[in-house]
Structures are given as C-alpha cells and as structure tokens.
Motif scaffolding. Structure first.
Motif, PDB file in Angstrom:
ATOM      1  N   ALA A  28      31.296  -6.506  16.484  1.00 31.86           N
ATOM      2  CA  ALA A  28      31.360  -7.896  16.973  1.00 31.86           C
ATOM      3  C   ALA A  28      30.187  -8.730  16.449  1.00 31.86           C
ATOM      4  O   ALA A  28      29.600  -9.528  17.174  1.00 31.86           O
ATOM      5  N   LEU A  29      29.865  -8.533  15.186  1.00 34.35           N
ATOM      6  CA  LEU A  29      28.808  -9.303  14.544  1.00 34.35           C
ATOM      7  C   LEU A  29      29.400 -10.481  13.783  1.00 34.35           C
ATOM      8  O   LEU A  29      30.555 -10.443  13.361  1.00 34.35           O
ATOM      9  N   LEU A  30      28.601 -11.526  13.601  1.00 28.88           N
ATOM     10  CA  LEU A  30      29.051 -12.703  12.867  1.00 28.88           C
ATOM     11  C   LEU A  30      28.813 -12.485  11.377  1.00 28.88           C
ATOM     12  O   LEU A  30      27.671 -12.440  10.908  1.00 28.88           O
ATOM     13  N   GLY A  31      29.897 -12.348  10.628  1.00 28.07           N
ATOM     14  CA  GLY A  31      29.813 -11.973   9.223  1.00 28.07           C
ATOM     15  C   GLY A  31      29.126 -12.991   8.339  1.00 28.07           C
ATOM     16  O   GLY A  31      28.582 -12.642   7.288  1.00 28.07           O
ATOM     17  N   ASP A  32      29.141 -14.270   8.733  1.00 34.03           N
ATOM     18  CA  ASP A  32      28.539 -15.306   7.894  1.00 34.03           C
ATOM     19  C   ASP A  32      27.079 -15.565   8.253  1.00 34.03           C
ATOM     20  O   ASP A  32      26.453 -16.481   7.729  1.00 34.03           O
ATOM     21  N   ARG A  33      26.530 -14.748   9.155  1.00 33.94           N
ATOM     22  CA  ARG A  33      25.133 -14.894   9.566  1.00 33.94           C
ATOM     23  C   ARG A  33      24.316 -13.695   9.103  1.00 33.94           C
ATOM     24  O   ARG A  33      24.850 -12.624   8.806  1.00 33.94           O
ATOM     25  N   GLU A  46      19.773 -13.290  12.486  1.00 30.52           N
ATOM     26  CA  GLU A  46      20.456 -14.300  13.298  1.00 30.52           C
ATOM     27  C   GLU A  46      21.375 -13.634  14.316  1.00 30.52           C
ATOM     28  O   GLU A  46      21.476 -14.095  15.468  1.00 30.52           O
ATOM     29  N   ASN A  47      22.029 -12.541  13.932  1.00 26.55           N
ATOM     30  CA  ASN A  47      22.899 -11.829  14.863  1.00 26.55           C
ATOM     31  C   ASN A  47      22.107 -11.218  16.011  1.00 26.55           C
ATOM     32  O   ASN A  47      22.529 -11.270  17.171  1.00 26.55           O
ATOM     33  N   LEU A  76      21.158 -13.733  18.736  1.00 27.71           N
ATOM     34  CA  LEU A  76      22.219 -14.433  19.471  1.00 27.71           C
ATOM     35  C   LEU A  76      22.077 -14.406  20.994  1.00 27.71           C
ATOM     36  O   LEU A  76      22.241 -15.444  21.647  1.00 27.71           O
ATOM     37  N   ARG A 131      23.249 -10.634   4.909  1.00 27.69           N
ATOM     38  CA  ARG A 131      24.413 -11.010   5.712  1.00 27.69           C
ATOM     39  C   ARG A 131      25.182  -9.741   6.092  1.00 27.69           C
ATOM     40  O   ARG A 131      25.110  -8.721   5.399  1.00 27.69           O
ATOM     41  N   CYS A 134      25.360  -1.796  10.390  1.00 21.15           N
ATOM     42  CA  CYS A 134      25.933  -2.779  11.312  1.00 21.15           C
ATOM     43  C   CYS A 134      25.781  -2.319  12.764  1.00 21.15           C
ATOM     44  O   CYS A 134      25.461  -3.124  13.652  1.00 21.15           O
ATOM     45  N   ARG A 136      20.768  -6.157  18.781  1.00 24.54           N
ATOM     46  CA  ARG A 136      21.226  -7.342  19.515  1.00 24.54           C
ATOM     47  C   ARG A 136      21.392  -7.045  21.000  1.00 24.54           C
ATOM     48  O   ARG A 136      21.044  -7.858  21.863  1.00 24.54           O
TER      49      ARG A 136
END
Length: 232
Positions: A96-101, A105-106, A109, A141, A150, A157
């Motif tokens: 559930a990570l943001l792929g474009d960040r 940054e993840n 969050l 990223r 990941c 996180r």
C-alpha cells in the motif's frame, strides 16, 4: 496489562439480507501489551475483517471492544481515526505504498496530518529508515524497489509515529523465503521493544515468533497451542 479486549464480538456483511455473510462470530479475546499474536486461517476465514474491526474501520454488529481505556464500541468516527493515526501501525501484503512518491515521502505519510513541522517529520522518518537499514533508498521511487525493500519501507511507515500496536495483514504474502525471514525477524525485534504485534496469515511457518496463536474458521476463533509447539 490488557491493551485489547473483545467480548462476544460479531460482524456480518450484508446483515439482514439474503446474501448475509457472518464474517466474525461471537469472538471474545484478551490481548496484553507486548503480545505477539498470530491469527491463522484460510482465505475468507475472516482474518482481514477482524483486523479492520480492531482498527475501527468496520463497526461490529454485536459485542464490545475496549482498547486501553477507550470503549471503541461507542467511539465516534473522529476518535477512531485519531487512534489509527497515533496508536496503530499497518503492514499490508501489497505494501500500500504510493508508487509515484519516494521512499522517504511514503514513510512520512502517517505524520502528514500531525502538528509536527516538516523538518521534524523528515527527521523522524529518516531515523526509522536508518534503524531498518533503508536510509539509502530515501530518494528512490517505490517502482524502483524490490519486494523486500518495499516491505521494509512499509514497516518504517508503520513505525514512524511510534504506535502501540502493529496490525500485519499477510505481510509475507508477496515475499520469497529469504525476505520472509528478514521481515519476521524485524517484527520480532519490534515486538521485543514493547510494541504489540497482531499478525494474520495462512502461513504456519511465520508463527514461530508468536507467543499466542489462534485459528479463525468461518469467523469462529479458537486457540491453536499445537501450532506454537510445532513451530517453535
């Protein structure tokens, strides 16, 4: 000291309809601070639903849920959201990570809606990443990372806001055996620091770190002492 108490806890999807599914049936459970609890069961047995209930993302049809000194059964949505932001960390199978960040940054969050200054948010995130040996990935990223990397970012996180409870939903499902061992060792280390860990899984081999193991079958919870004996 108890951190989570469930009493006669039940939940159904589509309650009262012809397609009603009784996902959780009359569960009573007492989890102490610092426990490492494993909940095993086949796909569709109600494991993830139970985690969503513990996180306050779903509301039980019957029974009582006490978290610490808070009666979650009657808590407002704002109170449950506040507890998720302060007391619970989540580790999921699909990360559930943001792929474009970036990785950093993840990790930041969970603190985005805190009153911390951005410099403090970054510092806290970097300290956690250093502890998990992923600080060198901070500017990469998510799409550039391996599955094991990941999952470590996902754990960072989950820890960045100093939670009291980690809810892990099939966290090894997308990992190979080597990364599974690394992840479970990390969760065990986290637990040894005093954080309560609740792990749901279908993989019996991951339960050797748990001090208590339960089985969910069609929403009914039972103790599985034999699993602890076999895996430890």
């Amino acid at each position: 000291m108890s951190i989570i108490k469930l009493c006669n806890f039940s939940f159904s999807y589509n309650k009262g309809k012809s397609n009603e599914v009784k996902a959780i049936q009359n569960i009573s459970l007492d989890i102490s601070e610092g426990d490492f609890v494993g909940i095993v069961g086949a796909s569709g047995s109600g494991k993830s639903t139970l985690l969503y209930l513990l996180a306050g993302l779903l509301e039980a049809d019957e029974g009582k849920y006490i978290y610490g000194n808070t009666d979650i059964t009657h808590a407002s949505d704002n109170k449950k959201a506040s507890l998720r932001n302060t007391d619970f960390g989540f580790v999921l199978q699909d990360f559930a990570l943001l792929g474009d960040r970036t990785a950093l940054e993840n990790v930041c969050l969970p603190l985005m809606f805190s009153k911390c200054k951005w410099s403090e948010v970054e510092n806290r995130a970097l300290k956690i990443m250093e502890k998990l040996n992923v600080e060198k990935l901070k500017n990469k990223r998510i799409g550039e990372l391996s599955g094991g990397q990941c999952q470590r970012i996902a754990i960072a996180r989950a820890l960045v806001h100093n939670p009291k409870v980690i809810l892990a939903d099939e966290p090894t499902g997308a990992l190979d055996s080597e990364n599974t061992k690394i992840l479970m060792d990390l969760l065990s280390e986290i637990n040894s620091s005093g954080i309560t860990v609740i792990l749901v899984t279908h993989d019996l081999a991951t339960l050797s770190h748990c001090n208590r193991v339960y089985e969910l079958q069609d929403g009914v919870l039972s103790t599985r002492k034999d699993v602890i004996n076999e895996t430890i």
